[in-house]
Write a protein that holds these residues in place. Sequence first.
Motif, PDB file in Angstrom:
ATOM      1  N   MET A 104      12.406  42.507   2.015  1.00  0.00           N
ATOM      2  CA  MET A 104      12.790  42.936   3.358  1.00  0.00           C
ATOM      3  C   MET A 104      12.441  41.870   4.386  1.00  0.00           C
ATOM      4  O   MET A 104      13.155  41.680   5.367  1.00  0.00           O
ATOM      5  CB  MET A 104      12.087  44.247   3.705  1.00  0.00           C
ATOM      6  N   GLY A 105      11.334  41.164   4.152  1.00  0.00           N
ATOM      7  CA  GLY A 105      10.935  40.106   5.061  1.00  0.00           C
ATOM      8  C   GLY A 105      11.934  38.954   5.066  1.00  0.00           C
ATOM      9  O   GLY A 105      12.280  38.418   6.123  1.00  0.00           O
ATOM     10  N   ALA A 172      12.184  43.780  12.765  1.00  0.00           N
ATOM     11  CA  ALA A 172      11.850  42.915  13.894  1.00  0.00           C
ATOM     12  C   ALA A 172      10.354  42.884  14.158  1.00  0.00           C
ATOM     13  O   ALA A 172       9.804  41.844  14.549  1.00  0.00           O
ATOM     14  CB  ALA A 172      12.588  43.397  15.147  1.00  0.00           C
ATOM     15  N   ASP A 173       9.669  43.998  13.942  1.00  0.00           N
ATOM     16  CA  ASP A 173       8.233  44.039  14.185  1.00  0.00           C
ATOM     17  C   ASP A 173       7.504  43.011  13.334  1.00  0.00           C
ATOM     18  O   ASP A 173       6.602  42.322  13.806  1.00  0.00           O
ATOM     19  CB  ASP A 173       7.691  45.442  13.882  1.00  0.00           C
ATOM     20  N   ALA A 174       7.890  42.894  12.065  1.00  0.00           N
ATOM     21  CA  ALA A 174       7.246  41.939  11.167  1.00  0.00           C
ATOM     22  C   ALA A 174       7.487  40.507  11.620  1.00  0.00           C
ATOM     23  O   ALA A 174       6.589  39.660  11.562  1.00  0.00           O
ATOM     24  CB  ALA A 174       7.759  42.142   9.746  1.00  0.00           C
ATOM     25  N   VAL A 175       8.708  40.227  12.061  1.00  0.00           N
ATOM     26  CA  VAL A 175       9.040  38.872  12.524  1.00  0.00           C
ATOM     27  C   VAL A 175       8.253  38.523  13.775  1.00  0.00           C
ATOM     28  O   VAL A 175       7.696  37.427  13.897  1.00  0.00           O
ATOM     29  CB  VAL A 175      10.557  38.754  12.794  1.00  0.00           C
ATOM     30  N   VAL A 176       8.165  39.472  14.708  1.00  0.00           N
ATOM     31  CA  VAL A 176       7.530  39.197  15.998  1.00  0.00           C
ATOM     32  C   VAL A 176       6.032  38.947  15.852  1.00  0.00           C
ATOM     33  O   VAL A 176       5.498  37.950  16.358  1.00  0.00           O
ATOM     34  CB  VAL A 176       7.795  40.349  16.980  1.00  0.00           C
ATOM     35  N   TRP A 177       5.322  39.842  15.167  1.00  0.00           N
ATOM     36  CA  TRP A 177       3.871  39.662  15.120  1.00  0.00           C
ATOM     37  C   TRP A 177       3.461  38.459  14.279  1.00  0.00           C
ATOM     38  O   TRP A 177       2.453  37.791  14.563  1.00  0.00           O
ATOM     39  CB  TRP A 177       3.155  40.929  14.651  1.00  0.00           C
ATOM     40  N   SER A 178       4.242  38.157  13.241  1.00  0.00           N
ATOM     41  CA  SER A 178       3.851  37.044  12.374  1.00  0.00           C
ATOM     42  C   SER A 178       4.151  35.684  12.999  1.00  0.00           C
ATOM     43  O   SER A 178       3.360  34.740  12.862  1.00  0.00           O
ATOM     44  CB  SER A 178       4.546  37.159  11.013  1.00  0.00           C
ATOM     45  N   THR A 179       5.260  35.571  13.701  1.00  0.00           N
ATOM     46  CA  THR A 179       5.641  34.273  14.274  1.00  0.00           C
ATOM     47  C   THR A 179       5.200  34.102  15.718  1.00  0.00           C
ATOM     48  O   THR A 179       4.736  33.034  16.116  1.00  0.00           O
ATOM     49  CB  THR A 179       7.166  34.070  14.177  1.00  0.00           C
ATOM     50  N   ASP A 180       5.324  35.150  16.533  1.00  0.00           N
ATOM     51  CA  ASP A 180       5.008  35.027  17.954  1.00  0.00           C
ATOM     52  C   ASP A 180       3.525  35.218  18.247  1.00  0.00           C
ATOM     53  O   ASP A 180       3.003  34.630  19.197  1.00  0.00           O
ATOM     54  CB  ASP A 180       5.794  36.059  18.774  1.00  0.00           C
ATOM     55  N   ILE A 181       2.855  36.038  17.460  1.00  0.00           N
ATOM     56  CA  ILE A 181       1.446  36.349  17.736  1.00  0.00           C
ATOM     57  C   ILE A 181       0.516  35.605  16.782  1.00  0.00           C
ATOM     58  O   ILE A 181      -0.439  34.949  17.211  1.00  0.00           O
ATOM     59  CB  ILE A 181       1.198  37.868  17.658  1.00  0.00           C
ATOM     60  N   ALA A 182       0.798  35.694  15.470  1.00  0.00           N
ATOM     61  CA  ALA A 182      -0.054  34.999  14.503  1.00  0.00           C
ATOM     62  C   ALA A 182       0.276  33.510  14.395  1.00  0.00           C
ATOM     63  O   ALA A 182      -0.513  32.733  13.878  1.00  0.00           O
ATOM     64  CB  ALA A 182       0.083  35.648  13.125  1.00  0.00           C
ATOM     65  N   GLN A 186       7.412  30.910   8.180  1.00  0.00           N
ATOM     66  CA  GLN A 186       8.044  32.012   7.460  1.00  0.00           C
ATOM     67  C   GLN A 186       7.411  32.266   6.104  1.00  0.00           C
ATOM     68  O   GLN A 186       7.148  33.414   5.745  1.00  0.00           O
ATOM     69  CB  GLN A 186       9.541  31.736   7.292  1.00  0.00           C
ATOM     70  N   GLU A 187       7.165  31.229   5.331  1.00  0.00           N
ATOM     71  CA  GLU A 187       6.603  31.416   3.994  1.00  0.00           C
ATOM     72  C   GLU A 187       5.216  32.036   4.064  1.00  0.00           C
ATOM     73  O   GLU A 187       4.881  32.918   3.277  1.00  0.00           O
ATOM     74  CB  GLU A 187       6.557  30.077   3.248  1.00  0.00           C
ATOM     75  N   THR A 188       4.402  31.570   5.004  1.00  0.00           N
ATOM     76  CA  THR A 188       3.070  32.154   5.166  1.00  0.00           C
ATOM     77  C   THR A 188       3.180  33.610   5.578  1.00  0.00           C
ATOM     78  O   THR A 188       2.441  34.472   5.087  1.00  0.00           O
ATOM     79  CB  THR A 188       2.267  31.368   6.211  1.00  0.00           C
ATOM     80  N   ALA A 189       4.105  33.892   6.493  1.00  0.00           N
ATOM     81  CA  ALA A 189       4.301  35.268   6.949  1.00  0.00           C
ATOM     82  C   ALA A 189       4.681  36.179   5.783  1.00  0.00           C
ATOM     83  O   ALA A 189       4.147  37.280   5.644  1.00  0.00           O
ATOM     84  CB  ALA A 189       5.378  35.312   8.025  1.00  0.00           C
ATOM     85  N   LEU A 190       5.594  35.706   4.938  1.00  0.00           N
ATOM     86  CA  LEU A 190       6.021  36.515   3.796  1.00  0.00           C
ATOM     87  C   LEU A 190       4.874  36.752   2.829  1.00  0.00           C
ATOM     88  O   LEU A 190       4.703  37.861   2.301  1.00  0.00           O
ATOM     89  CB  LEU A 190       7.183  35.829   3.079  1.00  0.00           C
ATOM     90  N   ASP A 191       4.068  35.721   2.589  1.00  0.00           N
ATOM     91  CA  ASP A 191       2.914  35.861   1.690  1.00  0.00           C
ATOM     92  C   ASP A 191       1.918  36.877   2.236  1.00  0.00           C
ATOM     93  O   ASP A 191       1.412  37.733   1.501  1.00  0.00           O
ATOM     94  CB  ASP A 191       2.216  34.512   1.497  1.00  0.00           C
ATOM     95  N   VAL A 192       1.646  36.783   3.536  1.00  0.00           N
ATOM     96  CA  VAL A 192       0.684  37.682   4.149  1.00  0.00           C
ATOM     97  C   VAL A 192       1.192  39.118   4.146  1.00  0.00           C
ATOM     98  O   VAL A 192       0.455  40.065   3.809  1.00  0.00           O
ATOM     99  CB  VAL A 192       0.365  37.230   5.596  1.00  0.00           C
ATOM    100  N   MET A 193       2.458  39.306   4.490  1.00  0.00           N
ATOM    101  CA  MET A 193       3.021  40.659   4.526  1.00  0.00           C
ATOM    102  C   MET A 193       3.044  41.283   3.139  1.00  0.00           C
ATOM    103  O   MET A 193       2.751  42.469   2.968  1.00  0.00           O
ATOM    104  CB  MET A 193       4.418  40.633   5.138  1.00  0.00           C
ATOM    105  N   ALA A 194       3.391  40.505   2.121  1.00  0.00           N
ATOM    106  CA  ALA A 194       3.398  41.015   0.748  1.00  0.00           C
ATOM    107  C   ALA A 194       1.990  41.389   0.309  1.00  0.00           C
ATOM    108  O   ALA A 194       1.787  42.422  -0.354  1.00  0.00           O
ATOM    109  CB  ALA A 194       3.995  39.964  -0.189  1.00  0.00           C
ATOM    110  N   TRP A 195       1.021  40.552   0.678  1.00  0.00           N
ATOM    111  CA  TRP A 195      -0.375  40.834   0.329  1.00  0.00           C
ATOM    112  C   TRP A 195      -0.871  42.088   1.030  1.00  0.00           C
ATOM    113  O   TRP A 195      -1.560  42.921   0.429  1.00  0.00           O
ATOM    114  CB  TRP A 195      -1.243  39.632   0.711  1.00  0.00           C
ATOM    115  N   ILE A 196      -0.538  42.242   2.307  1.00  0.00           N
ATOM    116  CA  ILE A 196      -0.944  43.437   3.050  1.00  0.00           C
ATOM    117  C   ILE A 196      -0.387  44.697   2.385  1.00  0.00           C
ATOM    118  O   ILE A 196      -1.098  45.691   2.217  1.00  0.00           O
ATOM    119  CB  ILE A 196      -0.470  43.353   4.515  1.00  0.00           C
ATOM    120  N   ALA A 197       0.884  44.659   2.011  1.00  0.00           N
ATOM    121  CA  ALA A 197       1.509  45.829   1.397  1.00  0.00           C
ATOM    122  C   ALA A 197       0.806  46.218   0.102  1.00  0.00           C
ATOM    123  O   ALA A 197       0.484  47.390  -0.125  1.00  0.00           O
ATOM    124  CB  ALA A 197       2.988  45.548   1.134  1.00  0.00           C
TER     125      ALA A 197
END
Length: 208
Positions: A104-105, A172-182, A186-197
Amino acid sequence: MTSQPKHSRPSPTERTRRLLSEAARELLRTGAPLTVQSAAELAGVSRATAYRYLPNNDAVLMHATMPLVEDAGQRLQPPEPDTPDDDTSPTGLPEQASTLVRRMGVWAFDHEHELRTLLRLSLAPERANRVPRRGQTNRDVWISELLEGLPAHVSQAARERLAVALVPLFGADAVVWSTDIAHVDQETALDVMAWIAATLVQATIDEA
């Protein structure tokens, strides 16, 4: 002699509707104004003709966003377990959650501009009741299907808590917090989101 099948050509009405729908999607993709006039100009039809198919600007928005939601529902399928028992095992479900969120990411980043546009529109006061954020990526469906794999001993309260915790990992929430706030790529964001899940699902199972 075998007759060849005849392929019926689209009628003028169908062709015009298709052109306007494609124009609406292109307006959303590029961030252009989602108006009947803009759709008519891009489709190469008169405004009078466009208004027969798109009676107002909200209709343009509807035609622009429907394919986006359908795309998320048709292209992304829940990950298949490696074995028949994995879908309810403590080790299999976290991995499924990780795989689903990563898929999904990837889709969300591929449609980042469209999702950001929808997010912006959904936050506009004049469109608050016309552009619902929850329906943009069908995340409720994916989360619900994932939670069905939880062991029976997991309480309803724990299931509801997990469902809420997984929401920010989609769309959109996942895209915004990972790129705009954290501020991660993209690859790091996907790794982190998958790990969180995976971590959230495993913690829910272990706690129960």
